[in-house]
Write a protein that holds these residues in place. Structure first.
Motif, PDB file in Angstrom:
ATOM      1  N   CYS A 188    -101.716 -27.239   8.548  1.00 58.12           N
ATOM      2  CA  CYS A 188    -101.896 -26.010   9.322  1.00 58.12           C
ATOM      3  C   CYS A 188    -101.069 -26.106  10.608  1.00 58.12           C
ATOM      4  O   CYS A 188    -100.736 -27.201  11.063  1.00 58.12           O
ATOM      5  CB  CYS A 188    -103.372 -25.849   9.658  1.00 58.12           C
ATOM      6  SG  CYS A 188    -103.719 -24.387  10.647  1.00 58.12           S
TER       7      CYS A 188
ATOM      8  N   CYS B 141    -107.763 -23.167   6.792  1.00 60.66           N
ATOM      9  CA  CYS B 141    -107.898 -24.408   7.555  1.00 60.66           C
ATOM     10  C   CYS B 141    -109.347 -24.576   8.006  1.00 60.66           C
ATOM     11  O   CYS B 141    -109.915 -23.684   8.641  1.00 60.66           O
ATOM     12  CB  CYS B 141    -106.970 -24.374   8.774  1.00 60.66           C
ATOM     13  SG  CYS B 141    -107.149 -25.819   9.822  1.00 60.66           S
TER      14      CYS B 141
ATOM     15  N   CYS C 111    -109.398 -24.746  12.157  1.00 58.35           N
ATOM     16  CA  CYS C 111    -109.220 -23.601  13.051  1.00 58.35           C
ATOM     17  C   CYS C 111    -109.483 -22.265  12.364  1.00 58.35           C
ATOM     18  O   CYS C 111    -109.470 -21.219  13.011  1.00 58.35           O
ATOM     19  CB  CYS C 111    -107.817 -23.595  13.661  1.00 58.35           C
ATOM     20  SG  CYS C 111    -106.539 -23.078  12.505  1.00 58.35           S
TER      21      CYS C 111
ATOM     22  N   CYS D 136    -102.123 -25.766  13.439  1.00 59.90           N
ATOM     23  CA  CYS D 136    -102.938 -26.486  14.429  1.00 59.90           C
ATOM     24  C   CYS D 136    -102.894 -27.994  14.189  1.00 59.90           C
ATOM     25  O   CYS D 136    -103.472 -28.761  14.949  1.00 59.90           O
ATOM     26  CB  CYS D 136    -104.387 -26.000  14.390  1.00 59.90           C
ATOM     27  SG  CYS D 136    -105.371 -26.689  13.046  1.00 59.90           S
TER      28      CYS D 136
HETATM   29 ZN   LIG Z   1    -105.795 -25.015  11.506  1.00 58.97          ZN
END
Ligand SMILES: [Zn+2]
Lengths: 109, 299
Positions: free
Chosen positions: A86, A70, A73, A88
């Motif tokens: 992801c 990702c 992050c 996140c």
């Molecule tokens: Zn991420």
């Protein structure tokens, strides 16, 4: 249906290696992100192998996931779906693998 | 996925030059000969209907390099890419194109996106600015090649029959028939299908996906592989936007979810709106490929 084209390539390559021997089994590696449906390959395999050294051979398909990093992050994870995000929420993923289309091995009589 | 087709061993594929009517139907035996193994580097004549017939030497790579097989009893490890043959021929096409400074673009879309109209307008508007020719892929008809030819542009038609996508080998044949001049652009109009063409590299510099506002802004999520493989998305028929339920911003966001790097341009081949942006994109890419060739030849 591109699976038919793919399957014809498989039959051509395996037949060449078989050198007239009967083929008992073919193992393919198909990445989960490859736009190939294993069921469609199986359907085509029965048709395409008729009258070839592969007729009646068993078809094994190993599905392999890709992996992604990702950009948001930095997390790394296995990627099973081209539309996955992801954890996140990030969608800016750097993909590695998952698009394999290989003949791994074959077994001859 | 397309369920109507039964592609694609190239048997029965037809290559036509609409200008002369010269036609060539590829048979299985012919294809097998053209890329037969075991006699690398020999000169041979192509069965040329395109005058003048030409003879030139070229190598046929063996399909299997030194058999990467280790025997374990009756099990043979292959580790061979299924599409390696197409990939290798695509690389050969790419080398041939770049040595001539020819920029090839692979145009993909679903049927009805307005791809041929967009191409026609592009050819007319850029006449005198950019030299272009076209490889027109279609399952059955010659209609699109005739429309292209009406613009004064050279076109070669490939009828794939039941094939739902173009493959590198047949495009290589069409490139030879087209004989595009140095520093020009070759537009390859693929068969209308958003699934299968994503998988087959033709040797192009970039894939361009064309989507019209009459289709639905979720198409990038329904056909993610194609949008992942494309560098540019042309959103066509922008003149119809007031009449349809299509959110341009959402469409672009969907496309970027599968391909964060995809560029997007809004165009109307009917009114001409936005077309200059597309022409700039095209000319920038052409200049960069020419620069690449100059740098390459200077080394
Ligand atoms: Zn991420």
């Amino acid at each position: 249906m591109h699976e038919l084209s793919i399957t014809r390539n498989v039959v051509a390559i395996v037949s060449e290696h078989a050198q007239q021997r009967k083929v008992l089994r073919v193992t393919l590696e198909v990445g989960e992100l490859s736009a190939i449906m294993p069921e469609a390959i199986r359907f085509c395999f029965d048709i395409c192998t008729q009258g070839t050294p592969l007729e009646g051979a068993r078809l094994d398909i190993m599905q392999t996931p890709g992996s992604a990093t990702c950009r948001d992050c930095g997390a790394e994870f296995a990627l099973h779906d081209i539309l996955a995000r992801c954890v996140c929420g990030g969608t800016h993923l750097v993909r590695r693998g998952g698009d394999e289309l290989n003949i791994k091995e074959m077994e001859v009589a | 996925m397309c369920t109507t087709c039964g592609c694609s061993n190239m048997e029965g594929v037809i290559i036509t030059d609409p200008a002369s009517g010269a036609m060539r139907i590829l048979t299985k035996a012919e294809r097998d000969h053209m890329h037969a193994e075991g006699h690398p580097g020999h000169p041979h004549a192509h069965t040329a209907i395109y005058a003048p017939a030409h003879t030139h030497p070229h190598t046929h790579e063996a399909v299997v390099e030194a058999i990467p097989a280790a025997l374990h009893g009756t099990t043979i490890a292959l580790e061979q890419e299924i599409l390696s043959k197409n990939r290798r021929i695509a690389e050969r096409n790419r080398g041939w194109l770049s040595s001539r400074g020819v920029l090839a673009l692979n145009l993909v879309s679903s049927p009805g996106s307005g791809k041929t109209s967009l191409l026609e307008r592009t050819l007319r508007d850029l006449r005198g600015r950019v030299t272009m020719s076209v490889i027109e892929g279609d399952q059955e008809t010659m209609n699109d090649a005739e429309r292209i030819r009406a613009t004064g542009c050279k076109a070669i038609q490939i009828n794939t029959g039941k094939g739902c996508h173009l493959e590198a080998e047949i495009v290589g044949e069409a490139l030879a028939a087209l004989d595009a001049p140095a520093d020009s652009v070759v537009m390859i109009e693929n068969v209308g299908n958003l699934v299968c063409p994503a998988l087959f590299d033709l040797g192009e510099r970039a894939k361009i996906v064309i989507l019209s506002v009459t289709e639905g802004d979720d198409k990038p999520l329904k056909y993610p592989h194609m949008f992942h493989a494309s560098e540019l998305m042309l959103i066509n028929k922008m003149d119809l936007l007031p009449y349809v339920d299509f959110d341009v911003e959402r469409c672009i966001a969907n496309a970027r979810q599968v391909n964060p790097n995809i560029q997007a341009l809004r165009v109307s081949a009917t009114t001409g709106a936005g077309m200059e942006d597309w022409y700039h994109w095209l000319q920038d890419l052409l200049h960069s490929s020419q620069m690449g060739r100059l740098v390459h030849s200077a080394v």
